[in-house]
Scaffold this motif. Structure first.
Motif, PDB file in Angstrom:
ATOM      1  N   HIS A 121       0.839  -1.201   0.000  1.00  0.00           N
ATOM      2  CA  HIS A 121       0.000   0.000   0.000  1.00  0.00           C
ATOM      3  C   HIS A 121       0.874   1.251   0.000  1.00  0.00           C
ATOM      4  CE1 HIS A 121      -3.712   2.279   0.916  1.00  0.00           C
ATOM      5  NE2 HIS A 121      -2.921   3.043   1.655  1.00  0.00           N
ATOM      6  N   HIS A 125       0.784   3.898  -2.954  1.00  0.00           N
ATOM      7  CA  HIS A 125       0.015   5.107  -2.666  1.00  0.00           C
ATOM      8  C   HIS A 125       0.713   6.085  -1.737  1.00  0.00           C
ATOM      9  CE1 HIS A 125      -3.336   2.929  -4.473  1.00  0.00           C
ATOM     10  NE2 HIS A 125      -3.136   1.937  -3.629  1.00  0.00           N
ATOM     11  N   PRO A 128      -0.579   6.161   4.353  1.00  0.00           N
ATOM     12  CA  PRO A 128      -2.040   6.026   4.332  1.00  0.00           C
ATOM     13  C   PRO A 128      -2.737   7.349   4.568  1.00  0.00           C
ATOM     14  CG  PRO A 128      -1.146   5.213   6.398  1.00  0.00           C
ATOM     15  CD  PRO A 128       0.027   5.478   5.510  1.00  0.00           C
ATOM     16  N   GLU A 385      -4.617  -5.947   1.465  1.00  0.00           N
ATOM     17  CA  GLU A 385      -4.284  -4.733   0.711  1.00  0.00           C
ATOM     18  C   GLU A 385      -5.557  -4.086   0.158  1.00  0.00           C
ATOM     19  OE1 GLU A 385      -1.461  -3.212  -2.992  1.00  0.00           O
ATOM     20  OE2 GLU A 385      -1.733  -5.368  -2.634  1.00  0.00           O
ATOM     21  N   LEU A 388      -7.412  -2.403   2.984  1.00  0.00           N
ATOM     22  CA  LEU A 388      -6.824  -1.117   3.359  1.00  0.00           C
ATOM     23  C   LEU A 388      -7.312  -0.006   2.439  1.00  0.00           C
ATOM     24  CD1 LEU A 388      -3.115  -2.096   4.151  1.00  0.00           C
ATOM     25  CD2 LEU A 388      -4.788  -1.211   5.777  1.00  0.00           C
ATOM     26  N   GLU A 389      -7.276  -0.260   1.148  1.00  0.00           N
ATOM     27  CA  GLU A 389      -7.700   0.756   0.191  1.00  0.00           C
ATOM     28  C   GLU A 389      -9.163   1.126   0.402  1.00  0.00           C
ATOM     29  OE1 GLU A 389      -6.834  -1.003  -3.548  1.00  0.00           O
ATOM     30  OE2 GLU A 389      -4.648  -0.897  -3.309  1.00  0.00           O
TER      31      GLU A 389
END
Length: 397
Positions: A121, A125, A128, A385, A388-389
Motif C-alpha cells: 500500500h 500510494h 495512508p 491490501e 486497506l484501500e
C-alpha cells in the motif's frame, strides 16, 4: 529484506522461537521490518504478580485519522514432541508449496500478510490517508494477563485512539474467504467444591459421599440447555471439564470432590446473569434427594475465575462491508459473518473500537506440522491490501 513479500516475512517470524511467554526475537524482527516503512515503534513490558513478564510491541504509521489498528500475537504454543514433526518446528521449511512451522497460521502468518499488505500500500500510494498501527502481544497463547489488555491501556493512556481494528486470527475453516468473525460468545469458568465425610464404602451411613453431591450439581449445569441460540449467536453451552476426588482407594468414600466447568454464552446473557443462573441451578439441585435420599441439601462452594469474557457483536457496517468486499473482490467468495468459536483478544479490543477478525485457514493450528500454503499467504495479502484501500475511503465517507 522485502517486507512486501509475505513468505519472507513469515519465514523470519517462524525462525524466532517465541514460545509463550518468550519474545524469542519475534518482536525485534517485526520492528526491523516496520521501521523502513516509517513506523514509530515502542516496546512495552507488562508485569503482574504470579505471572511471567511479557514483552509487547506497538507501532504506528501516520498521526491523523482515521486510525486503523491491526492486532495480533507473535507468541506460539509449544511445539510438543519435535521428533514427531516432519520438518523442524522453527525452521520455516518450504515443501510442496507449503511452509511448515509453529505459528504458521496461528498467527504469525496473519501478521506477515498484513505487514506485506501495508508495504505494498505504501509503495503504491504513499503513506495512508490516516494512520495504521500494529498492536502485537506476546501473551495471547498464555494467561492473557500481560498482553493485549495492558498494551491497550498503556497506549490509550498515551492518547492513542482507534476507529477500527482487524485481528488476524485464523478464522477460515476450510478455505480463504469462508468466514469473518464479527463477535464472540462470552466465557465464564468456575470450580465447585463439595465437602463430605470420609468413611468406609461398606458403611455409607457413617459417611457422606461428596461424589453423589457433585454429580447432582454437574447434571444440573448441563441440563436443560441454557437457551436455543439467537439471531447472531449459536446456543450457549456449558461443559464440565473435570471432576476430581483425589482418591486412589476403591473402598474409601472421599471427603471432598471438585468439578470445574466453562460456559460459552450468547447475547441472551451477560456474565452477571449467567452466573446468577448457574447459582440458581446449583441451589435447586443441592436440595434434590435422588442421589442422596434422606440427606440434608448438598453443601457446596463455588469459586469463579477472576476475569470473565463478555459477549460482544460488532455492528460497524463500514468496517464489515470493507472487509467483506475485499474478500469477494479477491476470492469471489461470500464470507459468512460468524460469532462461532472460542475467545480471542478481540474481547479486550471491543472496549476501545469496533473489531472484526479475519486471517488464514485454521485447520493445522496448534498441531504437529502446522503449515500454510504459500498461495494462501499471497491471497490473504491481497485481501488485506484491498481492505486497506477500501476502508480508508469508506471510513472518510
Amino acid at each position: 529484506m522485502n517486507s512486501a513479500n509475505p513468505v519472507d516475512n513469515l519465514a523470519t517470524l517462524i525462525r524466532c522461537p517465541s514460545v509463550t511467554p518468550a519474545e524469542g526475537g519475534a518482536l525485534g524482527a517485526l520492528e526491523a521490518m516496520l521501521a523502513p516503512l516509517g513506523f514509530r515503534t515502542e516496546r512495552m513490558t507488562a508485569r503482574d504478580a504470579g505471572t511471567p513478564d511479557v514483552e509487547n510491541l506497538y507501532a504506528r504509521l501516520g498521526s491523523a485519522g482515521p486510525h486503523l489498528m491491526f492486532a495480533g500475537h507473535t507468541d506460539v504454543v509449544p511445539a510438543g514432541d519435535e521428533a514427531a514433526w516432519t520438518h523442524p518446528p522453527f525452521a520455516a521449511a518450504v515443501v510442496d508449496g507449503k511452509m511448515y512451522g509453529r505459528g504458521a497460521v496461528d498467527m504469525k502468518g496473519g501478521i506477515a500478510c498484513f505487514l506485506a499488505a501495508v508495504a505494498r500500500h505504501v509503495e503504491k500510494h504513499g503513506p495512508p490517508a490516516g494512520s495504521i498501527s500494529f498492536l502485537i502481544t506476546g501473551d495471547e497463547e498464555g494467561p492473557s494477563v500481560n498482553g493485549t489488555v495492558k498494551l491497550l491501556q498503556w497506549a490509550a493512556e498515551r492518547g492513542e485512539r482507534w476507529d477500527a481494528c482487524l485481528v488476524g486470527e485464523p478464522t477460515n475453516p476450510d478455505q480463504l474467504g469462508d468466514m469473518i468473525k464479527i463477535g464472540r460468545r462470552g466465557s465464564v469458568s468456575g470450580t465447585i467444591t463439595v465437602r463430605g465425610v470420609q468413611g468406609h464404602a461398606a458403611y455409607p451411613h457413617l459417611a457422606d459421599n461428596p461424589v453423589r453431591g457433585v454429580l447432582a450439581l454437574a447434571d444440573a449445569l448441563m441440563w436443560p440447555p441454557f437457551d436455543a441460540g439467537t439471531e447472531n449467536f449459536q446456543p450457549s453451552n456449558l461443559e464440565v471439564t473435570t471432576i476430581d476426588v483425589g482418591n486412589p482407594a476403591t473402598n474409601v468414600i472421599p471427603a471432598r470432590a471438585t468439578a470445574r466447568f466453562n460456559i460459552r454464552f450468547n447475547d441472551t446473557w451477560s456474565a452477571e446473569t449467567v452466573q446468577a443462573e448457574i447459582v440458581r441451578r446449583l441451589d435447586e439441585a443441592a436440595a434434590r434427594e435422588r442421589l442422596r435420599p434422606g440427606r440434608a441439601p448438598v453443601s457446596y462452594e463455588i469459586a469463579w475465575a477472576e476475569r470473565p469474557s463478555h459477549v460482544f457483536l460488532t455492528r460497524d457496517e463500514k468496517l464489515i462491508a470493507s472487509l467483506s468486499e475485499a474478500v469477494r473482490a479477491v476470492t469471489g467468495r461470500e464470507p459468512k459473518l460468524s460469532t462461532t468459536g472460542g475467545t480471542s483478544d478481540a474481547r479486550f479490543i471491543k472496549d476501545y473500537c469496533p473489531v472484526v477478525e479475519f486471517g488464514l485457514v485454521g485447520q493445522t493450528m496448534h498441531m504437529v506440522d502446522e503449515r500454510v500454503a504459500l498461495a494462501d499467504l499471497e491471497t490473504l495479502t491481497q485481501i488485506y491490501e484491498t481492505f486497506l484501500e477500501r476502508w480508508f475511503v469508506d471510513a472518510r465517507s
